[in-house]
Enzyme design. Sequence first.
Site, PDB file in Angstrom:
ATOM      1  N   LYS A   3       0.818  -1.222   0.000  1.00 24.34           N
ATOM      2  CA  LYS A   3       0.000   0.000   0.000  1.00 24.34           C
ATOM      3  C   LYS A   3       0.849   1.269   0.000  1.00 24.34           C
ATOM      4  CE  LYS A   3      -4.305  -1.989   1.362  1.00 24.34           C
ATOM      5  NZ  LYS A   3      -5.238  -2.342   2.429  1.00 24.34           N
ATOM      6  N   ARG A  26      -2.991 -10.100   5.353  1.00 23.73           N
ATOM      7  CA  ARG A  26      -3.565 -10.222   4.007  1.00 23.73           C
ATOM      8  C   ARG A  26      -2.524  -9.706   3.021  1.00 23.73           C
ATOM      9  NH1 ARG A  26      -6.084  -7.063   0.305  1.00 23.73           N
ATOM     10  NH2 ARG A  26      -7.774  -7.985  -0.910  1.00 23.73           N
TER      11      ARG A  26
HETATM   12  N1  PMM Z   1      -7.425  -4.010   1.265  1.00 22.76           N
HETATM   13  C1  PMM Z   1      -7.850  -4.092  -0.004  1.00 22.76           C
HETATM   14  C2  PMM Z   1      -8.931  -4.918  -0.349  1.00 22.76           C
HETATM   15  N2  PMM Z   1      -9.569  -5.655   0.587  1.00 22.76           N
HETATM   16  N3  PMM Z   1      -9.793  -6.342   2.826  1.00 22.76           N
HETATM   17  C3  PMM Z   1      -9.404  -6.260   4.097  1.00 22.76           C
HETATM   18  N4  PMM Z   1     -10.053  -6.986   5.052  1.00 22.76           N
HETATM   19  N5  PMM Z   1      -8.367  -5.465   4.493  1.00 22.76           N
HETATM   20  C4  PMM Z   1      -7.673  -4.697   3.606  1.00 22.76           C
HETATM   21  O1  PMM Z   1      -6.754  -3.964   4.024  1.00 22.76           O
HETATM   22  C5  PMM Z   1      -8.060  -4.742   2.228  1.00 22.76           C
HETATM   23  C6  PMM Z   1      -9.144  -5.596   1.883  1.00 22.76           C
HETATM   24  C7  PMM Z   1      -7.164  -3.298  -1.064  1.00 22.76           C
HETATM   25  O2  PMM Z   1      -5.950  -3.864  -1.409  1.00 22.76           O
HETATM   26  P1  PMM Z   1      -5.684  -4.784  -2.705  1.00 22.76           P
HETATM   27  O3  PMM Z   1      -6.057  -3.956  -3.917  1.00 22.76           O
HETATM   28  O4  PMM Z   1      -4.246  -5.095  -2.638  1.00 22.76           O
HETATM   29  O5  PMM Z   1      -6.536  -6.008  -2.628  1.00 22.76           O
END
Ligand code: PMM
Length: 260
Positions: free
Chosen positions: A204, A238
């Site tokens: 991020k 994650r």
């Molecule tokens: N970040 C993204 C998408 N889904 N879900 C949770 N629970 N926590 C997060 O920090 C989160 C998420 C966005 O990131 P990506 O584009 O790398 O999926």
Amino acid sequence: MGIVNVTPDSFSDGGEFLSPDRAVRRGLELAASGADILDVGGESTRPGASPVSVAEELDRVLPVIEGLVAACDVPLSIDTTKLEVARAALGAGAAIVNDVSALRFSPGMAELAAETGAGLVLMHMRGDPRTMQLDPRYDDLIGEVGSHLREAARRAEAAGVDRASIVVDPGIGFGKTARDSWRLLAGLSELAPEYPVLVGHSRKSFLDPRGNRPPSERLPQTLAAGLLAALNGAAVLRVHDVEAHGRLLEAYRGYEEARR
Ligand code: PMM
């Protein structure tokens, strides 16, 4: 938790895994690298992202969930804020709903999790993806994020979700400055101590506030944040780079055992 984004526009890997075959292959690679959960998402939540219709989101994620259920035993989570998408994904074999709106966008999400016995991830976000990064400010960041999460968790429990099925998430980058994101990592254990915490720090922009590198080149900073999250008590990370985090956690466990 390994990330399988079936979207054209996610900030970190948009468009890379839009075809179901490629997304399933990606999921299987992450499973082989040691992921304990695969998180499948069909709608980008990047700042400013536009919403996707239910039909479009289902078209993206269902074939991938079906393909992964048929090909591996790793539990799947569905990253969605839409009730219809969550219901179809659970019907196809997913075990967890990852709701980045913490029950705010779709009434009935908690009841669905209660009925099906699904796990439920509740994430803090300010506003929605179109507005969340417009001048985010908090008087008491940890207190406000923590009480928002505890309130959502209480609503889930009141709807019949088992406390042991709930995980909370401070929502790194969702209506947070870079400094807020670091402070949330530092204060993880104070957020909602009665629930396990998930952290989504991977690639991020808080890790690269001057934007010197594209998201796929932020692995060193991502690992540093992953270690800090683990040190501060995160139960789930994650991430895109599962293998590297697996090795990081192995080293961390060695340290933690010796320290104890
Ligand atoms: N970040 C993204 C998408 N889904 N879900 C949770 N629970 N926590 C997060 O920090 C989160 C998420 C966005 O990131 P990506 O584009 O790398 O999926």
